[in-house]
Design a protein around this motif. Structure first.
Motif, PDB file in Angstrom:
ATOM      1  N   ILE A   4       0.869  -1.169   0.000  1.00 17.24           N
ATOM      2  CA  ILE A   4       0.000   0.000   0.000  1.00 17.24           C
ATOM      3  C   ILE A   4       0.902   1.214   0.000  1.00 17.24           C
ATOM      4  CG2 ILE A   4      -1.730   1.300   1.283  1.00 17.24           C
ATOM      5  CD1 ILE A   4      -2.808  -1.375   2.259  1.00 17.24           C
ATOM      6  N   ALA A  22      -4.257   9.274  -4.741  1.00 17.07           N
ATOM      7  CA  ALA A  22      -4.831   8.319  -3.793  1.00 17.07           C
ATOM      8  C   ALA A  22      -3.827   7.237  -3.431  1.00 17.07           C
ATOM      9  CB  ALA A  22      -6.069   7.677  -4.402  1.00 17.07           C
ATOM     10  N   ARG A  24      -2.800   3.395  -3.048  1.00 17.50           N
ATOM     11  CA  ARG A  24      -3.137   2.232  -3.842  1.00 17.50           C
ATOM     12  C   ARG A  24      -2.646   0.990  -3.110  1.00 17.50           C
ATOM     13  NH1 ARG A  24       1.207   4.649  -6.044  1.00 17.50           N
ATOM     14  NH2 ARG A  24       3.001   3.355  -6.468  1.00 17.50           N
ATOM     15  N   TRP A  84      -9.913  -1.152   5.863  1.00 15.28           N
ATOM     16  CA  TRP A  84      -9.502   0.171   5.392  1.00 15.28           C
ATOM     17  C   TRP A  84      -8.192   0.531   6.053  1.00 15.28           C
ATOM     18  CZ3 TRP A  84     -11.384   3.739   1.965  1.00 15.28           C
ATOM     19  CH2 TRP A  84     -12.608   3.432   1.367  1.00 15.28           C
ATOM     20  N   ARG A  86      -5.639   3.771   6.738  1.00 17.70           N
ATOM     21  CA  ARG A  86      -5.575   5.237   6.744  1.00 17.70           C
ATOM     22  C   ARG A  86      -4.124   5.617   7.041  1.00 17.70           C
ATOM     23  NH1 ARG A  86      -9.283   9.443   7.600  1.00 17.70           N
ATOM     24  NH2 ARG A  86     -10.943   7.900   7.538  1.00 17.70           N
ATOM     25  N   THR A  96      -7.608   3.866   1.860  1.00 23.10           N
ATOM     26  CA  THR A  96      -7.997   2.976   0.776  1.00 23.10           C
ATOM     27  C   THR A  96      -8.421   1.629   1.365  1.00 23.10           C
ATOM     28  OG1 THR A  96      -7.333   2.110  -1.391  1.00 23.10           O
ATOM     29  CG2 THR A  96      -5.707   1.972   0.347  1.00 23.10           C
TER      30      THR A  96
END
Length: 102
Positions: A4, A22, A24, A84, A86, A96
């Motif tokens: 990530i 964003a 990923r 999720w 953060r 994400t």
């Protein structure tokens, strides 16, 4: 291993011109550990939440990488499912979803 991360250029702030806006997660889903690629050298705070918003795990990093072994704050292995992540730092922040397989 699930990775990530933010922008491809980790020295540039997220959202800067030409930089991905964003987080990923790749590959997604993943059955391995989760590696977080973090922007800049200033460190970042990473938290993982279940779909109900409950905090599953959190940690602070002083470098560009942080790993999660899939265990919760209680030390127990978390079940497969959607989570999720953060990430927040002085450079940027974002969230994400990702799928953890077992």
């Amino acid at each position: 291993e699930l990775v990530i991360g933010g922008p491809e250029n980790l020295d540039a702030p997220w959202g800067a011109p030409g930089v991905a806006r964003a987080l990923r997660a790749t590959p997604n889903p993943s059955a391995g550990r989760v590696r977080f690629e973090l922007p800049g050298e200033g460190g970042a705070h990473v938290s993982v939440h279940d779909l109900n918003g409950r905090l599953v795990w959190s940690a602070a990093s002083q470098g560009r990488e942080l790993f999660w072994d899939g265990r919760g704050l209680d030390g127990l292995r978390r079940p497969a499912g959607v989570y999720w992540v953060r990430v927040s730092s002085s450079l940027a922040g974002g969230a994400t979803p990702f799928v953890l397989l077992r």
